[in-house]
Design an enzyme around this catalytic site. Structure first.
Site, PDB file in Angstrom:
ATOM      1  N   GLU A 170      96.339  36.934  90.769  1.00 11.33           N
ATOM      2  CA  GLU A 170      95.952  36.155  89.403  1.00 11.33           C
ATOM      3  C   GLU A 170      94.893  36.569  88.624  1.00 11.33           C
ATOM      4  OE1 GLU A 170      99.263  33.706  91.614  1.00 11.33           O
ATOM      5  OE2 GLU A 170      97.202  34.831  92.020  1.00 11.33           O
ATOM      6  N   GLY A 186     102.947  34.177  92.745  1.00 10.44           N
ATOM      7  CA  GLY A 186     103.891  33.101  92.599  1.00 10.44           C
ATOM      8  C   GLY A 186     104.787  33.205  94.012  1.00 10.44           C
ATOM      9  N   ALA A 225     105.386  35.921  89.827  1.00  8.79           N
ATOM     10  CA  ALA A 225     105.848  35.473  88.360  1.00  8.79           C
ATOM     11  C   ALA A 225     106.473  36.513  87.516  1.00  8.79           C
ATOM     12  CB  ALA A 225     105.243  34.197  87.907  1.00  8.79           C
ATOM     13  N   GLU A 261     102.910  32.184  97.033  1.00  8.18           N
ATOM     14  CA  GLU A 261     102.735  30.500  96.694  1.00  8.18           C
ATOM     15  C   GLU A 261     104.204  30.018  97.266  1.00  8.18           C
ATOM     16  OE1 GLU A 261      99.896  29.292  93.302  1.00  8.18           O
ATOM     17  OE2 GLU A 261     101.375  30.963  93.018  1.00  8.18           O
TER      18      GLU A 261
END
Length: 258
Positions: A136, A113, A67, A116
């Protein structure tokens, strides 16, 4: 077809390739990029002539390196929770429940992300030099776009906890062995391999393909509670001093002091 600032769209017969094109930012998922992905995937799913989708990243360094952390700074826990809920609904669940097969062609780093995003796809193919991870925890966060659920579904509780709690990256070969990846190929073969898999699927009955996807997804059971727990825990992280320190350390390019 719509024009996008952060995506490139290319059609090859029945297959649409969607490329995240923010190479200078290692294709990081900004809010604007997620909005465009929602539009582009929705458009591909609504286009009758398209029967399968390849999702990849620009360049040879990163698929999606995560992200856009700079956008996280300063969010409180309610805003953090909304961020995860919004991303899940509009992009990650849209991919997961798509009625057309979506293959992630992982051309480099798939982190946070980015991993993911690949996990939400139906099938994953990666280049030999790809590195995958959910880092994370080094930001004082947990995965918030389905990583705790989808990684566990693929690799089991032990492997998932090891990857998530250490935040360490795994190589493409390890990821293949774990069951995260379906195939590992040389860089020059990546798109041909991803599209080759889809070509075989697009030759089959599209109603049967859509039905099979729904049936396989149903085998995962109703784990809405798991996703809801992840979203809530992700949001809770935003209210902590560890999160403030983790994001500050990331932006200042230093090790966090937890």
């Amino acid at each position: 077809m719509m024009t996008y600032q952060h995506l490139l769209i290319h059609d090859n017969g029945y297959i649409r390739r969607i490329t995240v094109a923010r190479e200078a930012k290692l294709n990081a998922l900004s809010k604007a990029t997620l909005t465009e992905l929602n539009n582009a995937i929705g458009d591909a799913l609504a286009t009758a002539a398209i029967r399968g989708i390849v999702l990849t990243g620009a360049g040879d360094k990163a698929f999606v390196a995560g992200a856009d952390i700079a956008e996280f700074a300063g969010l409180n826990s309610e805003e953090g929770r909304a961020l995860a809920q919004d991303g899940q609904t509009r992009v990650f669940n849209l991919i997961h429940h798509a009625n057309k097969p979506i293959v992630a062609a992982i051309n480099g780093y798939a982190l946070g992300g980015g991993l993911e995003l690949a996990l939400a796809c139906h099938i994953r193919v990666a280049v030999t030099h790809a590195k995958l991870g959910l880092p994370e925890v080094s930001l004082g966060l947990i995965p918030g776009y389905g990583g705790t659920q989808r990684l566990t579904q693929l690799v089991g509780r032990g492997r998932a906890l090891e990857m998530i709690l250490t935040g360490d990256m795994v190589t493409a070969e390890q990821a293949l062995e774990y069951g995260i990846l379906n195939h590992v190929v040389e860089s020059t073969e990546l798109l041909a391999k991803a599209e080759g898999i889809l070509h075989r699927m697009t030759a089959r009955s599209q109603t049967a393909v859509a039905g099979a996807i729904r049936a396989v997804n149903a085998s995962l059971g109703s784990n809405d509670q798991g996703f809801e727990t992840e979203i809530n825990e992700f949001g809770r992280c935003f209210g902590t001093s560890d999160f403030s320190e983790g994001v500050a350390a990331f932006l200042e390019k230093r090790k966090p002091n937890f």
